[in-house]
Design a protein around this motif. Structure first.
Motif, PDB file in Angstrom:
ATOM      1  N   ASN A  14       0.808  -1.220   0.000  1.00 36.18           N
ATOM      2  CA  ASN A  14       0.000   0.000   0.000  1.00 36.18           C
ATOM      3  C   ASN A  14       0.841   1.271   0.000  1.00 36.18           C
ATOM      4  O   ASN A  14       0.323   2.375   0.200  1.00 36.18           O
ATOM      5  CB  ASN A  14      -0.930   0.008   1.215  1.00 36.18           C
ATOM      6  N   LEU A  47      -5.437  -1.007  -2.069  1.00 34.87           N
ATOM      7  CA  LEU A  47      -6.079  -1.485  -0.845  1.00 34.87           C
ATOM      8  C   LEU A  47      -6.371  -2.979  -0.921  1.00 34.87           C
ATOM      9  O   LEU A  47      -6.289  -3.678   0.083  1.00 34.87           O
ATOM     10  CB  LEU A  47      -7.371  -0.705  -0.588  1.00 34.87           C
ATOM     11  N   ASP A  51      -4.638  -6.076   1.428  1.00 37.45           N
ATOM     12  CA  ASP A  51      -5.602  -6.890   2.170  1.00 37.45           C
ATOM     13  C   ASP A  51      -6.469  -6.042   3.102  1.00 37.45           C
ATOM     14  O   ASP A  51      -6.978  -6.534   4.113  1.00 37.45           O
ATOM     15  CB  ASP A  51      -4.898  -7.991   2.964  1.00 37.45           C
ATOM     16  N   THR A  52      -6.624  -4.750   2.774  1.00 37.22           N
ATOM     17  CA  THR A  52      -7.507  -3.888   3.553  1.00 37.22           C
ATOM     18  C   THR A  52      -8.954  -4.102   3.129  1.00 37.22           C
ATOM     19  O   THR A  52      -9.866  -4.075   3.957  1.00 37.22           O
ATOM     20  CB  THR A  52      -7.122  -2.409   3.353  1.00 37.22           C
ATOM     21  N   ILE A  53      -9.169  -4.309   1.842  1.00 37.13           N
ATOM     22  CA  ILE A  53     -10.483  -4.649   1.319  1.00 37.13           C
ATOM     23  C   ILE A  53     -10.319  -5.815   0.348  1.00 37.13           C
ATOM     24  O   ILE A  53      -9.199  -6.117  -0.075  1.00 37.13           O
ATOM     25  CB  ILE A  53     -11.160  -3.463   0.591  1.00 37.13           C
ATOM     26  N   ASP A  54     -11.428  -6.455  -0.004  1.00 41.60           N
ATOM     27  CA  ASP A  54     -11.347  -7.488  -1.040  1.00 41.60           C
ATOM     28  C   ASP A  54     -12.041  -6.973  -2.296  1.00 41.60           C
ATOM     29  O   ASP A  54     -12.615  -5.885  -2.318  1.00 41.60           O
ATOM     30  CB  ASP A  54     -11.916  -8.826  -0.565  1.00 41.60           C
ATOM     31  N   SER A  79      -7.634   4.113  11.055  1.00 49.12           N
ATOM     32  CA  SER A  79      -8.069   2.774  10.643  1.00 49.12           C
ATOM     33  C   SER A  79      -8.399   2.711   9.154  1.00 49.12           C
ATOM     34  O   SER A  79      -9.276   1.951   8.739  1.00 49.12           O
ATOM     35  CB  SER A  79      -9.276   2.315  11.476  1.00 49.12           C
ATOM     36  N   THR A 187     -14.342  -0.217   9.678  1.00 49.72           N
ATOM     37  CA  THR A 187     -12.933  -0.574   9.573  1.00 49.72           C
ATOM     38  C   THR A 187     -12.333  -0.797  10.957  1.00 49.72           C
ATOM     39  O   THR A 187     -12.879  -0.349  11.965  1.00 49.72           O
ATOM     40  CB  THR A 187     -12.138   0.531   8.849  1.00 49.72           C
ATOM     41  N   TRP A 189      -9.047  -3.382  13.182  1.00 48.42           N
ATOM     42  CA  TRP A 189      -7.997  -4.392  13.156  1.00 48.42           C
ATOM     43  C   TRP A 189      -8.611  -5.771  13.379  1.00 48.42           C
ATOM     44  O   TRP A 189      -9.369  -5.995  14.325  1.00 48.42           O
ATOM     45  CB  TRP A 189      -6.951  -4.099  14.228  1.00 48.42           C
ATOM     46  N   GLN A 194      -4.325  -7.252  11.347  1.00 48.74           N
ATOM     47  CA  GLN A 194      -4.313  -6.634  10.025  1.00 48.74           C
ATOM     48  C   GLN A 194      -5.409  -5.574   9.958  1.00 48.74           C
ATOM     49  O   GLN A 194      -6.546  -5.813  10.360  1.00 48.74           O
ATOM     50  CB  GLN A 194      -4.522  -7.681   8.945  1.00 48.74           C
ATOM     51  N   ARG A 196      -8.201  -3.660   8.227  1.00 50.51           N
ATOM     52  CA  ARG A 196      -9.052  -3.993   7.085  1.00 50.51           C
ATOM     53  C   ARG A 196     -10.501  -3.607   7.353  1.00 50.51           C
ATOM     54  O   ARG A 196     -10.861  -3.213   8.471  1.00 50.51           O
ATOM     55  CB  ARG A 196      -8.977  -5.485   6.778  1.00 50.51           C
ATOM     56  N   VAL A 197     -11.329  -3.728   6.325  1.00 54.54           N
ATOM     57  CA  VAL A 197     -12.777  -3.597   6.492  1.00 54.54           C
ATOM     58  C   VAL A 197     -13.271  -4.817   7.264  1.00 54.54           C
ATOM     59  O   VAL A 197     -13.016  -5.952   6.880  1.00 54.54           O
ATOM     60  CB  VAL A 197     -13.479  -3.494   5.124  1.00 54.54           C
TER      61      VAL A 197
END
Length: 206
Positions: A14, A47, A51-54, A79, A187, A189, A194, A196-197
């Motif tokens: 990122n 993102l 691996d913050t969103i898919d 976040s 959002t 941890w 990690q 992420r959402v």
């Protein structure tokens, strides 16, 4: 610097950085520090890579913004809320007229048709918001406003208000007479630490 010397750093997908320090420099064991990349450089693709969103959430964000829905991104400080808003702007800014409102310059862009509004000492966010909508945005993006500040939107002609994306700190509640969220994204941890959402909820959820 190589890990052989006790210190290592690596660039993250990122755009951020991870710094690791190993014994004997850190006698109690390895220590790690993670530095986020600039929110202004975020895209939905970065993102996803982080691996913050898919991909399903990315598709939902694109669809909801294009459809003129109201999306609220909620989470604790730091976040990735601003990164998600910035990613939406980056991905849609070439095809939509976007107006962003924020406390600082988080949405720098040279995209045609994009208007950036930033809070100033004598002009707080609450005073900017009523005029932001008068810029005629297809998508109005508001980062870091409180529920009280968002109440200034109540004086706006709601039928003329198109798609809205808002970030809120956990605990803030929007007056439904001002904005009725169609989608709420939370959002934080995960169990693996990690960022992420965590959840996605639509207006039909009970």
């Amino acid at each position: 610097i190589s890990a052989d010397q006790g210190i290592s750093d690596a660039r993250l997908p990122n755009g951020g950085k991870c710094v690791a320090i190993f014994p004997p420099l850190s006698p109690e064991g390895p220590v790690f520090a993670f530095h986020r990349g600039s929110s202004a450089n975020s895209t939905l693709a970065t993102l996803i890579a982080a691996d913050t969103i898919d991909e399903r959430i990315a598709a939902l964000l694109r669809l909801s913004a294009k459809a003129g829905l109201t999306t609220v991104v909620v989470g604790p400080p730091k976040s990735a809320k601003t990164s998600i808003l910035s990613a939406i702007c980056s991905d849609l800014g070439e095809t939509m007229r976007i107006v962003t409102v924020a406390r600082s310059r988080e949405f720098r862009s040279k995209q045609v048709g994009r208007i950036e509004l930033v809070e100033a000492e004598n002009t707080p966010l609450a005073k900017i918001l009523p005029y932001a909508q008068l810029m005629g945005p297809e998508l109005l993006v508001i980062d870091g406003a409180t529920a009280l500040e968002l109440s200034t939107l109540a004086d706006i002609d709601k039928p003329a208000l198109k798609g809205v994306v808002v970030s809120l700190t956990e605990g803030e509640r929007i007056n439904s007479d001002v904005l009725l969220p169609d989608i709420v994204i939370r959002t934080g941890w995960g169990h693996d630490s990690q960022l992420r959402v965590l959840t996605v909820q639509d207006s039909n959820a009970t």
